[in-house]
Enzyme design. Structure first.
Site, mmCIF file in Angstrom:
data_model
loop_
_atom_site.group_PDB
_atom_site.id
_atom_site.type_symbol
_atom_site.label_atom_id
_atom_site.label_comp_id
_atom_site.label_asym_id
_atom_site.label_seq_id
_atom_site.Cartn_x
_atom_site.Cartn_y
_atom_site.Cartn_z
ATOM 1 N N ASP A 121 -0.484 -4.489 -4.464
ATOM 2 C CA ASP A 121 0.551 -5.229 -4.206
ATOM 3 C C ASP A 121 0.514 -4.457 -3.215
ATOM 4 O O ASP A 121 0.385 -3.648 -2.730
ATOM 5 C CB ASP A 121 1.011 -3.890 -5.248
ATOM 6 C CG ASP A 121 2.921 -4.567 -5.540
ATOM 7 O OD1 ASP A 121 2.793 -5.931 -4.912
ATOM 8 O OD2 ASP A 121 3.167 -3.932 -6.632
ATOM 9 N N HIS A 148 -1.581 -11.490 3.037
ATOM 10 C CA HIS A 148 -2.554 -11.551 2.615
ATOM 11 C C HIS A 148 -4.023 -11.724 2.548
ATOM 12 O O HIS A 148 -4.692 -11.578 2.106
ATOM 13 C CB HIS A 148 -2.135 -13.690 1.465
ATOM 14 C CG HIS A 148 -0.960 -13.142 0.409
ATOM 15 N ND1 HIS A 148 -0.466 -12.000 -0.098
ATOM 16 C CD2 HIS A 148 0.019 -14.438 0.808
ATOM 17 C CE1 HIS A 148 0.239 -12.485 -1.226
ATOM 18 N NE2 HIS A 148 1.111 -13.309 -0.009
ATOM 19 N N LEU A 190 -22.708 -4.468 -9.237
ATOM 20 C CA LEU A 190 -21.285 -5.003 -8.908
ATOM 21 C C LEU A 190 -20.771 -6.402 -10.243
ATOM 22 O O LEU A 190 -20.949 -6.937 -9.528
ATOM 23 C CB LEU A 190 -20.423 -4.530 -7.834
ATOM 24 C CG LEU A 190 -19.021 -4.250 -8.532
ATOM 25 C CD1 LEU A 190 -18.489 -3.314 -9.112
ATOM 26 C CD2 LEU A 190 -18.675 -4.243 -7.190
HETATM 27 C C1 FPP Z 1 0.168 -8.991 -3.687
HETATM 28 O O1 FPP Z 1 1.479 -8.654 -2.699
HETATM 29 C C2 FPP Z 1 -0.737 -9.630 -3.589
HETATM 30 C C3 FPP Z 1 -0.661 -10.547 -4.027
HETATM 31 C C4 FPP Z 1 0.204 -11.445 -5.548
HETATM 32 C C5 FPP Z 1 -1.822 -11.850 -4.174
HETATM 33 C C6 FPP Z 1 -3.211 -10.976 -4.340
HETATM 34 C C7 FPP Z 1 -4.077 -11.647 -2.653
HETATM 35 C C8 FPP Z 1 -4.611 -11.136 -1.993
HETATM 36 C C9 FPP Z 1 -5.075 -9.916 -2.535
HETATM 37 C C10 FPP Z 1 -5.420 -11.563 -1.159
HETATM 38 C C11 FPP Z 1 -6.437 -12.194 -1.150
HETATM 39 C C12 FPP Z 1 -7.527 -12.196 -2.613
HETATM 40 C C13 FPP Z 1 -7.956 -12.271 -2.695
HETATM 41 C C14 FPP Z 1 -9.544 -11.855 -3.705
HETATM 42 C C15 FPP Z 1 -7.743 -14.176 -3.687
HETATM 43 P P1 FPP Z 1 3.422 -9.464 -2.701
HETATM 44 O O2 FPP Z 1 2.580 -10.954 -2.367
HETATM 45 O O3 FPP Z 1 3.671 -9.585 -3.824
HETATM 46 O O4 FPP Z 1 3.708 -8.750 -1.717
HETATM 47 P P2 FPP Z 1 4.777 -8.231 -1.754
HETATM 48 O O5 FPP Z 1 5.219 -6.802 -2.990
HETATM 49 O O6 FPP Z 1 4.348 -6.307 -0.612
HETATM 50 O O7 FPP Z 1 6.254 -9.197 -1.196
#
Ligand code: FPP
Length: 229
Positions: A15, A32, A126
């Site tokens: 997050d 992201h 892994l």
């Molecule tokens: C949360 O940050 C993250 C996500 C919803 C997506 C997770 C994706 C990645 C870590 C990048 C790509 C990796 C893969 C494996 C596809 P948020 O957008 O909710 O952050 P915020 O709460 O600060 O807005």
């Protein structure tokens, strides 16, 4: 005092990508993209530590409510991540598993997933379990419906465990959430019954091997009683 062994299975709620980008006046997608780099660093750390399973919450069933532009960007990024990962996984003896619903995911993504899951099925290092289009309530409901379809009438907790998306996946001993939020957000509700939680203010794009090591060290110092004394 008995200390915990290194966890077999670590699950991570990644997050804070959006906030990382916002603080730099960048588009959310830039966060992201950095998040994808943190995934690579974390997998490297997990491999070094000898972790057997890692579940990453990549896209929740609730994430479909984000703007279309962000969803499209995330899917494109995921497609690149899968390309890179499948090469690394083959070279580094890693295995890919996926937990979630296939419904609504682009066919090109499903194809890449299927190909990589198949190509890495025999690997013994892994296991990376990608929680993709994942919701824990949906997973439990899906398991119960499978049992009903099998004609089961007296359902045990073992029956439910055996009908989750990845029945062979052990429950995570440790669940990490980054970015200072302290909730489960429909993640592994069934499997987390006895998990230890580790919350860190570090935003996901800043997460790395050292942060993973910190979480594992703290886990090792905790005592788990499983309801006993
Ligand atoms: C949360 O940050 C993250 C996500 C919803 C997506 C997770 C994706 C990645 C870590 C990048 C790509 C990796 C893969 C494996 C596809 P948020 O957008 O909710 O952050 P915020 O709460 O600060 O807005």
């Amino acid at each position: 005092m008995q200390q915990n062994q290194i966890p077999t299975h670590i699950a991570i709620i990644m997050d804070g990508n959006g906030r990382w980008a916002k603080s730099r006046h960048l588009p959310r997608l830039a966060g992201h993209r950095e998040g994808a780099k943190a995934v690579e660093r974390t997998l490297k750390g997990a491999q070094k530590m000898g972790i057997k399973f890692i579940t990453l919450y990549a896209f929740s069933t609730e994430n479909w409510s984000r703007p279309k532009e962000e969803i499209d960007g995330l899917m494109t990024l995921l497609s690149h991540v899968l390309d890179n990962y499948s090469q690394q996984a083959i070279q580094q003896n890693m295995r890919l598993w996926v937990s979630g619903s296939r419904e609504g995911l682009p066919p090109s993504i499903l194809e890449k997933i299927d190909r990589t899951v198949k190509a890495t099925a025999g690997n013994t290092g892994l296991t990376v379990n990608l929680a993709l289009n994942y919701g824990a309530r949906q997973e439990i409901t899906h398991a119960v419906n499978l049992l009903l379809a099998e004609g089961k009438t007296n359902i045990s907790s073992q029956d439910i465990s055996a009908h989750l998306y990845q029945p062979e996946l052990p429950d995570p001993e440790l669940i990490i959430r980054t970015s200072g939020e302290e909730r489960l957000s429909n993640f592994l509700l069934w499997q987390s019954a006895y998990s230890e939680f580790y919350f860190t203010p570090v935003l996901w794009p800043d997460f790395d091997e050292t942060e993973l090591q910190k979480a594992v060290t703290e886990y090792c110092q905790r005592t788990r009683r499983f309801g006993g004394v």
